[in-house]
Design a protein around this motif. Sequence first.
Motif, PDB file in Angstrom:
ATOM      1  N   VAL A 131       0.825  -1.273   0.036  1.00 30.50           N
ATOM      2  CA  VAL A 131       0.190   0.012   0.009  1.00 30.50           C
ATOM      3  C   VAL A 131       0.901   1.034  -0.132  1.00 30.50           C
ATOM      4  O   VAL A 131       1.778   1.366   0.794  1.00 30.50           O
ATOM      5  CB  VAL A 131      -0.930   0.092   1.158  1.00 30.50           C
ATOM      6  N   GLN A 132       0.752   2.113  -0.969  1.00 30.95           N
ATOM      7  CA  GLN A 132       1.587   3.540  -1.045  1.00 30.95           C
ATOM      8  C   GLN A 132       0.503   4.670  -1.342  1.00 30.95           C
ATOM      9  O   GLN A 132      -0.343   4.357  -2.359  1.00 30.95           O
ATOM     10  CB  GLN A 132       2.549   3.013  -2.032  1.00 30.95           C
ATOM     11  N   LEU A 133       0.685   5.619  -0.760  1.00 30.91           N
ATOM     12  CA  LEU A 133       0.257   6.839  -1.214  1.00 30.91           C
ATOM     13  C   LEU A 133       1.205   7.845  -1.314  1.00 30.91           C
ATOM     14  O   LEU A 133       2.068   7.996  -0.271  1.00 30.91           O
ATOM     15  CB  LEU A 133      -0.788   7.300  -0.052  1.00 30.91           C
ATOM     16  N   GLN A 134       1.400   8.444  -2.231  1.00 23.16           N
ATOM     17  CA  GLN A 134       2.328   9.653  -2.505  1.00 23.16           C
ATOM     18  C   GLN A 134       1.747  10.734  -2.623  1.00 23.16           C
ATOM     19  O   GLN A 134       1.510  11.077  -3.944  1.00 23.16           O
ATOM     20  CB  GLN A 134       3.122   8.969  -3.794  1.00 23.16           C
ATOM     21  N   ALA A 135       1.831  11.704  -2.272  1.00 27.67           N
ATOM     22  CA  ALA A 135       1.661  13.194  -2.160  1.00 27.67           C
ATOM     23  C   ALA A 135       2.778  14.090  -2.917  1.00 27.67           C
ATOM     24  O   ALA A 135       3.732  13.586  -2.417  1.00 27.67           O
ATOM     25  CB  ALA A 135       1.169  13.891  -0.745  1.00 27.67           C
ATOM     26  N   SER A 136       2.470  14.758  -3.645  1.00 30.55           N
ATOM     27  CA  SER A 136       3.225  15.703  -4.415  1.00 30.55           C
ATOM     28  C   SER A 136       2.557  16.912  -4.801  1.00 30.55           C
ATOM     29  O   SER A 136       1.182  17.102  -4.674  1.00 30.55           O
ATOM     30  CB  SER A 136       3.897  15.132  -5.551  1.00 30.55           C
ATOM     31  N   GLY A 137       3.306  17.993  -5.217  1.00 29.99           N
ATOM     32  CA  GLY A 137       2.761  19.220  -5.721  1.00 29.99           C
ATOM     33  C   GLY A 137       2.788  20.541  -4.973  1.00 29.99           C
ATOM     34  O   GLY A 137       2.323  21.545  -5.248  1.00 29.99           O
ATOM     35  N   GLY A 138       3.300  20.282  -3.880  1.00 31.74           N
ATOM     36  CA  GLY A 138       3.553  21.335  -2.740  1.00 31.74           C
ATOM     37  C   GLY A 138       4.644  22.424  -3.558  1.00 31.74           C
ATOM     38  O   GLY A 138       5.288  22.121  -4.380  1.00 31.74           O
ATOM     39  N   GLY A 139       4.482  23.682  -2.661  1.00 38.79           N
ATOM     40  CA  GLY A 139       5.593  24.449  -3.354  1.00 38.79           C
ATOM     41  C   GLY A 139       5.238  25.885  -2.629  1.00 38.79           C
ATOM     42  O   GLY A 139       4.597  25.847  -1.307  1.00 38.79           O
ATOM     43  N   LEU A 140       6.154  26.848  -2.897  1.00 35.33           N
ATOM     44  CA  LEU A 140       5.687  28.364  -2.343  1.00 35.33           C
ATOM     45  C   LEU A 140       4.934  29.067  -3.375  1.00 35.33           C
ATOM     46  O   LEU A 140       5.499  28.932  -4.578  1.00 35.33           O
ATOM     47  CB  LEU A 140       7.165  29.069  -2.177  1.00 35.33           C
ATOM     48  N   VAL A 141       3.977  29.802  -2.792  1.00 32.86           N
ATOM     49  CA  VAL A 141       2.969  30.416  -3.525  1.00 32.86           C
ATOM     50  C   VAL A 141       2.613  31.724  -2.901  1.00 32.86           C
ATOM     51  O   VAL A 141       2.798  31.868  -1.425  1.00 32.86           O
ATOM     52  CB  VAL A 141       1.837  29.542  -4.017  1.00 32.86           C
ATOM     53  N   GLN A 142       2.495  32.625  -3.611  1.00 28.96           N
ATOM     54  CA  GLN A 142       2.067  33.792  -3.000  1.00 28.96           C
ATOM     55  C   GLN A 142       0.406  34.189  -2.670  1.00 28.96           C
ATOM     56  O   GLN A 142      -0.310  33.189  -3.220  1.00 28.96           O
ATOM     57  CB  GLN A 142       2.071  35.165  -3.999  1.00 28.96           C
ATOM     58  N   PRO A 143       0.116  34.703  -1.674  1.00 28.48           N
ATOM     59  CA  PRO A 143      -1.398  34.695  -1.127  1.00 28.48           C
ATOM     60  C   PRO A 143      -2.191  35.099  -2.488  1.00 28.48           C
ATOM     61  O   PRO A 143      -1.844  36.049  -3.363  1.00 28.48           O
ATOM     62  CB  PRO A 143      -1.428  35.963  -0.268  1.00 28.48           C
ATOM     63  N   GLY A 144      -3.289  34.368  -2.723  1.00 28.44           N
ATOM     64  CA  GLY A 144      -4.219  34.497  -3.925  1.00 28.44           C
ATOM     65  C   GLY A 144      -3.770  33.668  -4.863  1.00 28.44           C
ATOM     66  O   GLY A 144      -4.710  33.535  -5.961  1.00 28.44           O
ATOM     67  N   ARG A 163      -4.297   7.576  12.926  1.00 24.85           N
ATOM     68  CA  ARG A 163      -2.590   7.526  12.933  1.00 24.85           C
ATOM     69  C   ARG A 163      -2.260   6.192  12.491  1.00 24.85           C
ATOM     70  O   ARG A 163      -1.282   5.944  12.077  1.00 24.85           O
ATOM     71  CB  ARG A 163      -1.912   7.973  14.319  1.00 24.85           C
ATOM     72  N   SER A 164      -2.930   5.035  12.977  1.00 26.07           N
ATOM     73  CA  SER A 164      -2.678   3.656  12.586  1.00 26.07           C
ATOM     74  C   SER A 164      -3.125   3.271  11.308  1.00 26.07           C
ATOM     75  O   SER A 164      -2.780   2.076  10.779  1.00 26.07           O
ATOM     76  CB  SER A 164      -3.385   2.736  13.706  1.00 26.07           C
ATOM     77  N   ASP A 165      -3.658   4.157  10.442  1.00 22.56           N
ATOM     78  CA  ASP A 165      -4.145   4.015   9.156  1.00 22.56           C
ATOM     79  C   ASP A 165      -3.021   4.279   8.275  1.00 22.56           C
ATOM     80  O   ASP A 165      -1.903   4.074   8.492  1.00 22.56           O
ATOM     81  CB  ASP A 165      -5.544   4.812   8.697  1.00 22.56           C
ATOM     82  N   TYR A 166      -3.444   4.551   6.947  1.00 20.71           N
ATOM     83  CA  TYR A 166      -2.253   4.503   5.637  1.00 20.71           C
ATOM     84  C   TYR A 166      -2.204   5.950   5.300  1.00 20.71           C
ATOM     85  O   TYR A 166      -3.078   6.742   4.924  1.00 20.71           O
ATOM     86  CB  TYR A 166      -2.857   3.442   4.659  1.00 20.71           C
ATOM     87  N   TRP A 167      -0.978   6.365   5.304  1.00 27.97           N
ATOM     88  CA  TRP A 167      -0.583   7.812   5.282  1.00 27.97           C
ATOM     89  C   TRP A 167       0.449   7.709   4.347  1.00 27.97           C
ATOM     90  O   TRP A 167       1.588   7.202   4.113  1.00 27.97           O
ATOM     91  CB  TRP A 167      -0.360   8.588   6.394  1.00 27.97           C
ATOM     92  N   GLY A 168       0.544   8.827   3.362  1.00 20.84           N
ATOM     93  CA  GLY A 168       1.667   9.258   2.612  1.00 20.84           C
ATOM     94  C   GLY A 168       2.464  10.226   3.280  1.00 20.84           C
ATOM     95  O   GLY A 168       2.033  10.731   4.098  1.00 20.84           O
ATOM     96  N   ARG A 169       3.562  10.372   2.464  1.00 25.50           N
ATOM     97  CA  ARG A 169       4.548  11.293   3.101  1.00 25.50           C
ATOM     98  C   ARG A 169       3.745  12.743   2.730  1.00 25.50           C
ATOM     99  O   ARG A 169       3.157  12.768   1.843  1.00 25.50           O
ATOM    100  CB  ARG A 169       5.987  11.313   2.507  1.00 25.50           C
TER     101      ARG A 169
END
Length: 124
Positions: A1-14, A110-116
């Motif tokens: 089981v794998q969950l892989q989160a991506s797409g974050g970053g630095l963004v300006q308000p709005g 917390r005991s369930d399945y989480w991605g980074r």
Amino acid sequence: VQLQASGGGLVQPGGSLRLSCAVSGFGFDDYAIAWFRQAPSEERERISCINGGGGSTFYANAVKGRFTISKDNAKNTVYLEMNNLTPEDTGVYYCATTLKYSSCTIRPGRSDYWGRGTQVTVSS
């Protein structure tokens, strides 16, 4: 089981960002998948969820009207489209599933399945 989160970053308000949660190892249509975020020095909170079938969604009041959750069955990926971001949206964003429930009624623990997590920073 794998969950892989991506797409974050630095963004300006709005500004806008789109987060992705790529999943593997379980039936994509069978279980709800939720997005959580954790701001510095705060507890992790559930901000959105989409049920296994994709026809039912949940949004926390803080993001309602600005964030949209969706899923692409062909890509086994859940998306979180975030618009009109504010500094209060800053935090680490996680995707998670219980692998037990198709609906969003029960939130993952917390005991369930989480991605980074993926870091989202909203700052000018």
